[in-house]
Design a protein around this motif. Structure first.
Motif, PDB file in Angstrom:
ATOM      1  N   ARG A 261       0.829  -1.209   0.000  1.00  0.00           N
ATOM      2  CA  ARG A 261       0.000   0.000   0.000  1.00  0.00           C
ATOM      3  C   ARG A 261       0.864   1.260   0.000  1.00  0.00           C
ATOM      4  O   ARG A 261       0.567   2.229  -0.702  1.00  0.00           O
ATOM      5  CB  ARG A 261      -0.920   0.002   1.239  1.00  0.00           C
ATOM      6  N   ILE A 262       1.934   1.241   0.778  1.00  0.00           N
ATOM      7  CA  ILE A 262       2.836   2.393   0.828  1.00  0.00           C
ATOM      8  C   ILE A 262       3.476   2.626  -0.539  1.00  0.00           C
ATOM      9  O   ILE A 262       3.529   3.758  -1.044  1.00  0.00           O
ATOM     10  CB  ILE A 262       3.918   2.177   1.911  1.00  0.00           C
ATOM     11  N   VAL A 263       3.967   1.543  -1.162  1.00  0.00           N
ATOM     12  CA  VAL A 263       4.590   1.649  -2.486  1.00  0.00           C
ATOM     13  C   VAL A 263       3.573   2.168  -3.501  1.00  0.00           C
ATOM     14  O   VAL A 263       3.885   3.045  -4.328  1.00  0.00           O
ATOM     15  CB  VAL A 263       5.152   0.286  -2.928  1.00  0.00           C
ATOM     16  N   PHE A 264       2.346   1.647  -3.442  1.00  0.00           N
ATOM     17  CA  PHE A 264       1.306   2.077  -4.374  1.00  0.00           C
ATOM     18  C   PHE A 264       1.010   3.569  -4.202  1.00  0.00           C
ATOM     19  O   PHE A 264       0.905   4.314  -5.185  1.00  0.00           O
ATOM     20  CB  PHE A 264       0.027   1.263  -4.150  1.00  0.00           C
TER      21      PHE A 264
ATOM     22  N   ILE B  78       2.890   5.961  -2.974  1.00  0.00           N
ATOM     23  CA  ILE B  78       4.011   6.774  -3.442  1.00  0.00           C
ATOM     24  C   ILE B  78       4.020   6.831  -4.968  1.00  0.00           C
ATOM     25  O   ILE B  78       4.194   7.902  -5.564  1.00  0.00           O
ATOM     26  CB  ILE B  78       5.348   6.211  -2.913  1.00  0.00           C
ATOM     27  N   ALA B  79       3.828   5.671  -5.610  1.00  0.00           N
ATOM     28  CA  ALA B  79       3.817   5.621  -7.075  1.00  0.00           C
ATOM     29  C   ALA B  79       2.656   6.429  -7.638  1.00  0.00           C
ATOM     30  O   ALA B  79       2.794   7.113  -8.667  1.00  0.00           O
ATOM     31  CB  ALA B  79       3.730   4.168  -7.543  1.00  0.00           C
ATOM     32  N   TYR B  80       1.508   6.380  -6.967  1.00  0.00           N
ATOM     33  CA  TYR B  80       0.320   7.120  -7.425  1.00  0.00           C
ATOM     34  C   TYR B  80       0.619   8.618  -7.478  1.00  0.00           C
ATOM     35  O   TYR B  80       0.360   9.282  -8.487  1.00  0.00           O
ATOM     36  CB  TYR B  80      -0.846   6.828  -6.483  1.00  0.00           C
TER      37      TYR B  80
ATOM     38  N   LEU C  15       2.108  13.561 -10.604  1.00  0.00           N
ATOM     39  CA  LEU C  15       2.983  14.715 -10.812  1.00  0.00           C
ATOM     40  C   LEU C  15       3.715  14.624 -12.149  1.00  0.00           C
ATOM     41  O   LEU C  15       3.840  15.617 -12.871  1.00  0.00           O
ATOM     42  CB  LEU C  15       3.992  14.819  -9.665  1.00  0.00           C
ATOM     43  N   LEU C  16       4.202  13.424 -12.476  1.00  0.00           N
ATOM     44  CA  LEU C  16       4.921  13.231 -13.735  1.00  0.00           C
ATOM     45  C   LEU C  16       4.054  13.570 -14.929  1.00  0.00           C
ATOM     46  O   LEU C  16       4.476  14.292 -15.852  1.00  0.00           O
ATOM     47  CB  LEU C  16       5.417  11.785 -13.827  1.00  0.00           C
ATOM     48  N   PHE C  17       2.823  13.063 -14.937  1.00  0.00           N
ATOM     49  CA  PHE C  17       1.924  13.337 -16.057  1.00  0.00           C
ATOM     50  C   PHE C  17       1.543  14.813 -16.111  1.00  0.00           C
ATOM     51  O   PHE C  17       1.415  15.397 -17.192  1.00  0.00           O
ATOM     52  CB  PHE C  17       0.672  12.469 -15.968  1.00  0.00           C
ATOM     53  N   ALA C  18       1.353  15.435 -14.939  1.00  0.00           N
ATOM     54  CA  ALA C  18       1.010  16.853 -14.913  1.00  0.00           C
ATOM     55  C   ALA C  18       2.093  17.687 -15.587  1.00  0.00           C
ATOM     56  O   ALA C  18       1.800  18.653 -16.313  1.00  0.00           O
ATOM     57  CB  ALA C  18       0.812  17.313 -13.469  1.00  0.00           C
TER      58      ALA C  18
ATOM     59  N   ALA D 153       0.065  -0.806 -11.136  1.00  0.00           N
ATOM     60  CA  ALA D 153      -1.198  -0.096 -11.335  1.00  0.00           C
ATOM     61  C   ALA D 153      -2.408  -1.022 -11.309  1.00  0.00           C
ATOM     62  O   ALA D 153      -3.527  -0.581 -11.560  1.00  0.00           O
ATOM     63  CB  ALA D 153      -1.155   0.656 -12.665  1.00  0.00           C
ATOM     64  N   LYS D 154      -2.171  -2.311 -11.034  1.00  0.00           N
ATOM     65  CA  LYS D 154      -3.241  -3.304 -10.925  1.00  0.00           C
ATOM     66  C   LYS D 154      -3.962  -3.518 -12.252  1.00  0.00           C
ATOM     67  O   LYS D 154      -5.179  -3.713 -12.292  1.00  0.00           O
ATOM     68  CB  LYS D 154      -4.259  -2.908  -9.842  1.00  0.00           C
ATOM     69  N   MET D 155      -3.209  -3.479 -13.340  1.00  0.00           N
ATOM     70  CA  MET D 155      -3.799  -3.735 -14.647  1.00  0.00           C
ATOM     71  C   MET D 155      -4.334  -5.160 -14.716  1.00  0.00           C
ATOM     72  O   MET D 155      -3.744  -6.086 -14.152  1.00  0.00           O
ATOM     73  CB  MET D 155      -2.761  -3.530 -15.748  1.00  0.00           C
TER      74      MET D 155
END
Length: 221
Positions: free
Chosen positions: A7-10, A12-14, A19-22, A91-93
């Motif tokens: 959950r922590i890793v998810f 942080i990645a979220y 931010l990256l896409f923005a 991303a749980k694809m």
């Protein structure tokens, strides 16, 4: 402990990818993203998101525009691609075979919605070369019947400026890309229609109204 770490890793990645896409949407792609109807997206609970598919840029644009995490259905070979596969798993694809029976993939898609996630589907099954909205494939109805989850139609406009049909390398768009979230539709409203064809046509109409596309199915009726 492992669940907490995941959950922590998810989380942080979220935040990192938001931010990256923005940043990258604005530069180097010069995209001005306009999000309409974001308040229509339920913040919790199982949800089926159906959208049109003009470009390979659609998944990141839709994911970024949504106010909650979206799990996407994707090609079964994506998890095996270096780097991309790792991101897809994080991303749980939901990997699923294209245009072929895939009980395992379908079961995972159903379980994803039943666990309270929002599952994003491009029911056309492939990109639209003509820019018309292609007939929806019936897989979305199989998930809907098993989950009875509400459906959120979405129209995406302008992503083909970033990645036109047939291109694999994105280019500057120098324009506006729009993501329009429609009103949530209860599963019963769709499933009460008399046939699978009528149900799919109804979903196509909702998405076409938001995307501004012509329906290929309607053109041949």
């Amino acid at each position: 402990m492992r669940a907490l770490w995941n959950r922590i890793v998810f989380d942080i990645a979220y935040v990192f990818f938001k931010l990256l896409f923005a940043i990258t949407f604005r530069f180097p792609f010069f995209v001005w993203l306009r999000i309409e109807g974001g308040a229509n997206v339920p913040r919790r609970g199982g949800l089926i998101v159906v959208a049109n598919h003009l470009s390979l840029a659609d998944p990141p644009v839709l994911w970024y525009a949504a106010p909650r995490h979206l799990c996407f259905i994707g090609r079964a070979d994506i998890p095996s691609i270096p780097i991309v596969g790792a991101i897809a798993r994080l991303a749980k694809m939901v990997p699923i075979k294209q245009r072929a029976p895939d009980r395992t993939g379908l079961k995972l898609a159903i379980e994803t919605v039943q666990s309270g996630e929002a599952l994003a589907i491009f029911p056309e099954g492939e990109l639209s070369e003509s820019r018309d909205l292609q007939p929806f494939l019936p897989g979305v109805l199989l998930i809907l019947r098993q989950t009875r989850a509400p459906v959120l139609p979405v129209g995406i406009v302008g992503t083909d400026r970033i990645l036109p049909y047939g291109r694999l390398v994105p280019k500057p768009a120098f324009g506006v890309v729009r993501v329009r979230f429609g009103q949530v539709i209860p599963a019963e409203q769709i499933l009460s229609l008399p046939s699978a064809e009528a149900q799919l046509a109804f979903l196509e109409e909702q998405v076409a109204r938001l995307s501004g596309q012509r329906r290929a199915r309607a053109c041949h009726e």
